[in-house]
Scaffold this motif. Structure first.
Motif, mmCIF file in Angstrom:
data_model
loop_
_atom_site.group_PDB
_atom_site.id
_atom_site.type_symbol
_atom_site.label_atom_id
_atom_site.label_comp_id
_atom_site.label_asym_id
_atom_site.label_seq_id
_atom_site.Cartn_x
_atom_site.Cartn_y
_atom_site.Cartn_z
ATOM 1 N N GLN A 259 1.694 1.837 -3.490
ATOM 2 C CA GLN A 259 0.549 2.405 -4.197
ATOM 3 C C GLN A 259 0.447 3.914 -3.968
ATOM 4 O OE1 GLN A 259 -2.707 -0.153 -2.760
ATOM 5 N NE2 GLN A 259 -2.914 -0.926 -4.849
ATOM 6 N N GLU B 134 0.819 -1.211 0.000
ATOM 7 C CA GLU B 134 0.000 0.000 0.000
ATOM 8 C C GLU B 134 0.855 1.265 0.000
ATOM 9 O OE1 GLU B 134 -3.255 -0.196 2.856
ATOM 10 O OE2 GLU B 134 -3.335 -2.368 2.580
ATOM 11 N N GLU C 18 3.176 5.627 -5.992
ATOM 12 C CA GLU C 18 2.846 5.586 -7.420
ATOM 13 C C GLU C 18 1.771 6.613 -7.755
ATOM 14 O OE1 GLU C 18 1.758 1.583 -8.313
ATOM 15 O OE2 GLU C 18 3.783 0.796 -7.953
ATOM 16 N N LYS C 19 0.805 6.782 -6.867
ATOM 17 C CA LYS C 19 -0.278 7.739 -7.100
ATOM 18 C C LYS C 19 0.261 9.157 -7.257
ATOM 19 C CE LYS C 19 -3.007 9.177 -3.718
ATOM 20 N NZ LYS C 19 -4.060 9.208 -2.682
#
Length: 282
Positions: A175, A172, A178-179
């Motif tokens: 993630q 997470e 990356e966002k």
């Protein structure tokens, strides 16, 4: 004990970040070094897989002296400097120490190795000499400084999560980064769930980039707290994470912290503005 019964004054002052007292002397107890120690290095095909290996070791009731993890970004910048024989093709490695009486070490290594192999570990290697062991740990301890070969600056997020949730937390955190379009490397104390995502800042003058870094940092802290973890593992709260305190503590708990602060330091002279807001919580 020097403390009154039921009062852990040592713990209170140690964790106060200089907000309660000025320490003029410290009494310590020397602890004997373990009679023997061995270092094991294991290779994994992903950071998440390494996290699963750590969780499995803890779940089995084993308690190695140390478990540290580095990801490929860190390995590839450290190895040319440290020459420790780290596998630069590995996506992640675990460095594990076991200690105790010499007769017990082979069995400890065998138990840890069996679990790691069952959870995707490969190319396990035990340091064959004190010199090799020292070199491996020199590489690990060089990681934070060596990361500037990837970017001139970086932002360290210091969080802790339950060790059983390491794998999903790593996934997470990736993630989140990356966002926001950010690169992240990992060096962390896997044995106690203390993660250090190192978010790269290739251009510290880029205000948009810095804003994205801080936004990602907040989300990572929120993530850790939501999993029953802590907003700081070892680096403290200070000014940077003061704004995050309400994520982890309710108003009554924060007010109790102020009560303690005012008992020790009614004029707020000691390290003002650290950990707690400038104004007392209602």
């Amino acid at each position: 004990a020097l403390d009154y019964p039921a009062y852990d004054l040592c713990g209170l002052l140690t964790g106060s970040e200089g907000m309660l007292a000025l320490m003029t002397s410290i009494t310590v107890r020397l602890v004997r070094n373990p009679p023997a120690i061995k270092t094991l290095l294991a290779v994994f095909d992903s950071v998440e897989q390494a996290g699963m290996g750590v969780s499995a070791i803890i779940a089995a009731g084993l308690v190695p002296a140390t478990m540290e993890m580095m990801d490929q970004k860190i390995i590839q910048i450290v190895e040319p400097f440290a020459h420790a024989g780290l596998p630069i093709e590995a996506q992640a490695i675990l460095i594990i120490d076991v200690d105790g009486y010499a007769a017990s070490l082979d069995q400890q290594i065998a138990e840890v190795s069996r679990i790691l192999l069952a959870h995707g570990g490969r190319d396990l290697r035990v340091a064959s000499s004190p010199e090799e062991r020292t070199q491996i740990w020199f590489a690990r301890k060089s990681a934070a400084g060596a990361i500037t070969r990837l970017a001139p600056s970086y932002y360290t997020v210091d969080i802790t999560v339950p060790r059983s949730l390491l794998t999903e937390t790593l996934f997470e955190v990736n993630q989140v980064c990356e966002k926001y379009g950010l690169r992240v490397g990992y060096v962390f104390h896997a044995g106690d769930g203390n993660l250090h995502p190192l978010i790269m800042i290739p251009d510290p003058e880029d205000s948009d980039l810095v804003e994205r870094v801080h936004s990602a940092g907040r989300e990572v802290v929120e993530l850790a707290v939501s999993k029953g973890g802590s907003l700081s593992g070892e680096h403290g709260v200070g000014i940077e994470k003061r704004q995050y305190m309400p994520l982890m503590f309710n108003e009554a708990e924060l007010a109790a912290m102020w009560d303690v602060k005012e008992v020790f330091d009614p004029q707020s002279l000691l390290n003002p503005g650290k950990s707690l807001s400038h104004q007392r919580y209602s």
